[in-house]
Design an enzyme around this catalytic site. Sequence first.
Site, PDB file in Angstrom:
ATOM      1  N   CYS A   1     -15.042  -7.131 -18.100  1.00 56.41           N
ATOM      2  CA  CYS A   1     -16.092  -6.152 -17.771  1.00 56.41           C
ATOM      3  C   CYS A   1     -17.160  -6.144 -18.877  1.00 56.41           C
TER       4      CYS A   1
ATOM      5  N   CYS B   1     -21.781   4.843  -8.773  1.00 57.05           N
ATOM      6  CA  CYS B   1     -20.904   5.734  -7.988  1.00 57.05           C
ATOM      7  C   CYS B   1     -21.624   7.059  -7.704  1.00 57.05           C
TER       8      CYS B   1
ATOM      9  N   CYS C   1     -20.774  -0.201 -12.024  1.00 53.09           N
ATOM     10  CA  CYS C   1     -19.997   0.607 -11.074  1.00 53.09           C
ATOM     11  C   CYS C   1     -20.103   2.092 -11.418  1.00 53.09           C
TER      12      CYS C   1
ATOM     13  N   CYS D   1     -18.755   0.655  -5.549  1.00 57.97           N
ATOM     14  CA  CYS D   1     -18.403   0.164  -6.895  1.00 57.97           C
ATOM     15  C   CYS D   1     -17.941  -1.286  -6.878  1.00 57.97           C
TER      16      CYS D   1
ATOM     17  N   ASP E   1       0.756  -1.241   0.000  1.00 54.42           N
ATOM     18  CA  ASP E   1       0.000   0.000   0.000  1.00 54.42           C
ATOM     19  C   ASP E   1       0.790   1.297   0.000  1.00 54.42           C
TER      20      ASP E   1
ATOM     21  N   CYS F   1     -13.614  10.730  -4.933  1.00 51.69           N
ATOM     22  CA  CYS F   1     -14.023   9.439  -4.355  1.00 51.69           C
ATOM     23  C   CYS F   1     -14.359   9.591  -2.864  1.00 51.69           C
TER      24      CYS F   1
HETATM   25  C1  B12 Z   1      -4.000   6.479  -3.840  1.00 51.67           C
HETATM   26  C2  B12 Z   1      -4.862   5.284  -3.555  1.00 51.67           C
HETATM   27  C3  B12 Z   1      -6.234   5.493  -3.395  1.00 51.67           C
HETATM   28  C4  B12 Z   1      -6.909   6.850  -3.636  1.00 51.67           C
HETATM   29  C5  B12 Z   1      -7.013   7.096  -5.147  1.00 51.67           C
HETATM   30  C6  B12 Z   1      -7.651   5.953  -5.927  1.00 51.67           C
HETATM   31  C7  B12 Z   1      -7.032   5.668  -7.281  1.00 51.67           C
HETATM   32  N1  B12 Z   1      -7.837   5.303  -8.221  1.00 51.67           N
HETATM   33  O1  B12 Z   1      -5.842   5.769  -7.463  1.00 51.67           O
HETATM   34  C8  B12 Z   1      -8.265   6.675  -2.889  1.00 51.67           C
HETATM   35  C9  B12 Z   1      -8.129   7.197  -1.477  1.00 51.67           C
HETATM   36  C10 B12 Z   1      -9.468   7.383  -3.521  1.00 51.67           C
HETATM   37  C11 B12 Z   1      -8.384   5.146  -2.872  1.00 51.67           C
HETATM   38  C12 B12 Z   1      -9.587   4.485  -2.747  1.00 51.67           C
HETATM   39  C13 B12 Z   1      -9.707   3.096  -2.700  1.00 51.67           C
HETATM   40  N2  B12 Z   1      -8.710   2.214  -2.586  1.00 51.67           N
HETATM   41 CO1  B12 Z   1      -6.848   2.688  -2.784  1.00 51.67          CO
HETATM   42  N3  B12 Z   1      -5.053   2.960  -3.090  1.00 51.67           N
HETATM   43  C14 B12 Z   1      -4.293   3.991  -3.460  1.00 51.67           C
HETATM   44  C15 B12 Z   1      -2.812   3.617  -3.646  1.00 51.67           C
HETATM   45  C16 B12 Z   1      -2.037   4.032  -2.389  1.00 51.67           C
HETATM   46  C17 B12 Z   1      -2.147   4.178  -4.896  1.00 51.67           C
HETATM   47  C18 B12 Z   1      -2.961   3.988  -6.185  1.00 51.67           C
HETATM   48  C19 B12 Z   1      -2.354   4.702  -7.360  1.00 51.67           C
HETATM   49  O2  B12 Z   1      -1.201   4.512  -7.668  1.00 51.67           O
HETATM   50  N4  B12 Z   1      -3.165   5.542  -7.996  1.00 51.67           N
HETATM   51  C20 B12 Z   1      -2.790   6.242  -9.200  1.00 51.67           C
HETATM   52  C21 B12 Z   1      -3.623   5.686 -10.347  1.00 51.67           C
HETATM   53  C22 B12 Z   1      -3.230   6.411 -11.633  1.00 51.67           C
HETATM   54  O3  B12 Z   1      -3.242   4.328 -10.399  1.00 51.67           O
HETATM   55  P1  B12 Z   1      -4.267   3.090 -10.256  1.00 51.67           P
HETATM   56  O4  B12 Z   1      -5.604   3.512  -9.810  1.00 51.67           O
HETATM   57  O5  B12 Z   1      -3.585   2.019  -9.447  1.00 51.67           O
HETATM   58  O6  B12 Z   1      -4.384   2.644 -11.752  1.00 51.67           O
HETATM   59  C23 B12 Z   1      -3.248   2.189 -12.468  1.00 51.67           C
HETATM   60  C24 B12 Z   1      -3.517   0.849 -13.112  1.00 51.67           C
HETATM   61  O7  B12 Z   1      -4.735   0.300 -12.709  1.00 51.67           O
HETATM   62  C25 B12 Z   1      -3.436   1.175 -14.561  1.00 51.67           C
HETATM   63  N5  B12 Z   1      -4.457   0.724 -15.457  1.00 51.67           N
HETATM   64  C26 B12 Z   1      -5.622   1.260 -15.738  1.00 51.67           C
HETATM   65  N6  B12 Z   1      -6.172   0.615 -16.757  1.00 51.67           N
HETATM   66  C27 B12 Z   1      -5.332  -0.369 -17.127  1.00 51.67           C
HETATM   67  C28 B12 Z   1      -5.416  -1.346 -18.111  1.00 51.67           C
HETATM   68  C29 B12 Z   1      -4.372  -2.241 -18.256  1.00 51.67           C
HETATM   69  C30 B12 Z   1      -4.453  -3.261 -19.321  1.00 51.67           C
HETATM   70  C31 B12 Z   1      -3.247  -2.158 -17.410  1.00 51.67           C
HETATM   71  C32 B12 Z   1      -2.120  -3.080 -17.540  1.00 51.67           C
HETATM   72  C33 B12 Z   1      -3.197  -1.177 -16.427  1.00 51.67           C
HETATM   73  C34 B12 Z   1      -4.257  -0.299 -16.306  1.00 51.67           C
HETATM   74  O8  B12 Z   1      -3.394   2.576 -14.751  1.00 51.67           O
HETATM   75  C35 B12 Z   1      -3.047   3.197 -13.585  1.00 51.67           C
HETATM   76  C36 B12 Z   1      -1.639   3.704 -13.736  1.00 51.67           C
HETATM   77  O9  B12 Z   1      -0.830   2.714 -14.142  1.00 51.67           O
HETATM   78  C37 B12 Z   1      -2.919   2.041  -3.782  1.00 51.67           C
HETATM   79  C38 B12 Z   1      -1.729   1.245  -3.253  1.00 51.67           C
HETATM   80  C39 B12 Z   1      -0.570   1.204  -4.242  1.00 51.67           C
HETATM   81  N7  B12 Z   1       0.616   1.483  -3.796  1.00 51.67           N
HETATM   82  O10 B12 Z   1      -0.795   0.933  -5.423  1.00 51.67           O
HETATM   83  C40 B12 Z   1      -4.234   1.708  -3.012  1.00 51.67           C
HETATM   84  C41 B12 Z   1      -5.110   0.587  -3.563  1.00 51.67           C
HETATM   85  C42 B12 Z   1      -5.225   0.776  -5.042  1.00 51.67           C
HETATM   86  N8  B12 Z   1      -6.441   0.853  -2.940  1.00 51.67           N
HETATM   87  C43 B12 Z   1      -7.073  -0.188  -2.653  1.00 51.67           C
HETATM   88  C44 B12 Z   1      -8.403  -0.178  -2.145  1.00 51.67           C
HETATM   89  C45 B12 Z   1      -8.919  -1.486  -1.531  1.00 51.67           C
HETATM   90  C46 B12 Z   1      -9.184   0.987  -2.225  1.00 51.67           C
HETATM   91  C47 B12 Z   1     -10.696   1.108  -1.937  1.00 51.67           C
HETATM   92  C48 B12 Z   1     -11.530  -0.073  -2.402  1.00 51.67           C
HETATM   93  C49 B12 Z   1     -10.871   1.348  -0.418  1.00 51.67           C
HETATM   94  C50 B12 Z   1     -12.292   1.610   0.045  1.00 51.67           C
HETATM   95  N9  B12 Z   1     -13.132   0.596   0.137  1.00 51.67           N
HETATM   96  O11 B12 Z   1     -12.621   2.704   0.364  1.00 51.67           O
HETATM   97  C51 B12 Z   1     -11.039   2.410  -2.717  1.00 51.67           C
HETATM   98  C52 B12 Z   1     -11.450   2.101  -4.174  1.00 51.67           C
HETATM   99  C53 B12 Z   1     -11.583   3.314  -5.039  1.00 51.67           C
HETATM  100  C54 B12 Z   1     -11.456   2.949  -6.514  1.00 51.67           C
HETATM  101  N10 B12 Z   1     -12.552   2.657  -7.167  1.00 51.67           N
HETATM  102  O12 B12 Z   1     -10.327   2.932  -7.052  1.00 51.67           O
HETATM  103  C55 B12 Z   1      -6.317  -1.468  -3.005  1.00 51.67           C
HETATM  104  C56 B12 Z   1      -6.910  -2.078  -4.296  1.00 51.67           C
HETATM  105  C57 B12 Z   1      -7.101  -3.574  -4.282  1.00 51.67           C
HETATM  106  C58 B12 Z   1      -7.680  -4.051  -5.601  1.00 51.67           C
HETATM  107  N11 B12 Z   1      -8.293  -5.219  -5.590  1.00 51.67           N
HETATM  108  O13 B12 Z   1      -7.589  -3.393  -6.625  1.00 51.67           O
HETATM  109  C59 B12 Z   1      -4.838  -0.912  -3.139  1.00 51.67           C
HETATM  110  C60 B12 Z   1      -3.971  -1.642  -4.153  1.00 51.67           C
HETATM  111  C61 B12 Z   1      -4.207  -1.008  -1.723  1.00 51.67           C
HETATM  112  C62 B12 Z   1      -3.732  -2.423  -1.384  1.00 51.67           C
HETATM  113  N12 B12 Z   1      -2.446  -2.601  -1.146  1.00 51.67           N
HETATM  114  O14 B12 Z   1      -4.477  -3.374  -1.348  1.00 51.67           O
HETATM  115  N13 B12 Z   1      -7.196   4.558  -3.017  1.00 51.67           N
HETATM  116  S1  SF4 Z   2     -19.260  -3.406 -12.132  1.00 52.74           S
HETATM  117 FE1  SF4 Z   2     -17.634  -2.248 -13.151  1.00 52.74          FE
HETATM  118  S2  SF4 Z   2     -15.755  -3.361 -12.685  1.00 52.74           S
HETATM  119 FE2  SF4 Z   2     -17.465  -4.775 -12.284  1.00 52.74          FE
HETATM  120  S3  SF4 Z   2     -17.758  -5.896 -14.210  1.00 52.74           S
HETATM  121 FE3  SF4 Z   2     -19.131  -4.131 -14.255  1.00 52.74          FE
HETATM  122  S4  SF4 Z   2     -17.945  -2.570 -15.325  1.00 52.74           S
HETATM  123 FE4  SF4 Z   2     -16.472  -4.122 -14.659  1.00 52.74          FE
HETATM  124  S1  SF4 Z   3     -15.283   3.824  -3.870  1.00 55.66           S
HETATM  125 FE1  SF4 Z   3     -15.075   5.838  -4.866  1.00 55.66          FE
HETATM  126  S2  SF4 Z   3     -15.229   5.328  -7.038  1.00 55.66           S
HETATM  127 FE2  SF4 Z   3     -16.093   3.571  -5.935  1.00 55.66          FE
HETATM  128  S3  SF4 Z   3     -18.310   4.002  -5.784  1.00 55.66           S
HETATM  129 FE3  SF4 Z   3     -17.349   4.780  -3.922  1.00 55.66          FE
HETATM  130  S4  SF4 Z   3     -16.995   6.947  -4.411  1.00 55.66           S
HETATM  131 FE4  SF4 Z   3     -17.290   5.918  -6.367  1.00 55.66          FE
END
Ligand code: B12
Ligand code: SF4
Ligand code: SF4
Length: 301
Positions: free
Chosen positions: A177, A187, A183, A234, A122, A203
Amino acid sequence: MIKQLASEFGFNFCGIAQATKLEDDARRLELWLNKGMHGNMQYMERYFELRIDPRQLVPGAKSVITLLLNYFPENKQDAGTPKISKYAFGKDYHEVIREKLNKLIESIKINVGEIHGRGFVDSAPVLERTWAQRSGLGWVGKNGNLINKENGSFFFIATLITDLDLEPDDPFAKDYCGTCTRCIDACPTDAILPGKIVDGSKCISYFTIELKDMLIPTEMKGKFENWVFGCDICQDVCPWNRFSKPTTEIEFTPIPGILNISTKEWEAMTEEKFKSIFKHSALNRSKLKGIQRNLKFLHPG
Ligand code: B12
Ligand code: SF4
Ligand code: SF4
């Protein structure tokens, strides 16, 4: 052998990817940051180069081992109580997973000799969802979460970055998906954008956990659907979570009482009581002050 050990320490899935620079992700992350989707989470601006390249984070790294740990709880909160994300029902996952990662590293060393490796969960600059996808453990859904076809998305992700040169798994090639948009439709704050982009700054999880001492913007009034810590909407609506199975991790057993704390009880809670109940809980991140602020926002007056 590593996968066998990971399973012995309780991880549900383990996959391996080659440690390389993440070119596509770098672009996605840059765009996300440039649009201010990290809101006030300044830590997301830091260590960009390390975040997109594990070899910069752990010099000499050859492989990224990704581990998933299921936290889906057997029981639900009582109806009507302020909602807490399922991931926070039990002991703080950072503590639980760190201990497992340390044990895993020690066991690998016993089996293969001196290796250099660091475990992360994380809080480090690691794009965990991307590594999980690259290790074949699932796909990134429209809601941004990593979804595993057999078990859904209620998993924590951890990584172990090491100089061991391991045979990588194939990346997860498909996306299940399809035409679903549940989702996005569900949201309440419209934080899920096209292209699997989640605007962190919109969020509920961000507002209720990360905003700390600040006020929640008034335009969000009435939108939180009683979520006081995080948000699971979601994921709850995602059809793939029909396949979620209750966690067998004993440390994720809900903290006594957490499933039925009423609004009144939260409002009357003292710091001492909060500390005694939530000493080892992820709720500490927002502190009692944060939760009471969130409650005021949910139920003004
Ligand atoms: C910052 C953060 C948040 C922020 C911002 C969310 C966000 N979307 O980034 C906030 C506080 C809002 C948040 C919320 C949540 N989070 Co959070 N969060 C993080 C954290 C610390 C960093 C994420 C990050 O780098 N964000 C920047 C964006 C740009 O990156 P990303 O969302 O990961 O998306 C990347 C990839 O998915 C990729 N991508 C997108 N499309 C595609 C397609 C392909 C083909 C590929 C290869 C890649 C790809 O693109 C992005 C950049 O590379 C991570 C831990 C970590 N170190 O990764 C946990 C993490 C993502 N969170 C987690 C969780 C559980 C949550 C919540 C469910 C918690 C909750 N119940 O409230 C929510 C879900 C919100 C949501 N729908 O995303 C888990 C996810 C587990 C999982 N199964 O995915 C993580 C991994 C923590 C952990 N170690 O378990 N989170
Ligand atoms: S709810 Fe969202 S993440 Fe889940 S299958 Fe449907 S589109 Fe994909
Ligand atoms: S976790 Fe964030 S992105 Fe997911 S339904 Fe809730 S507000 Fe929307």
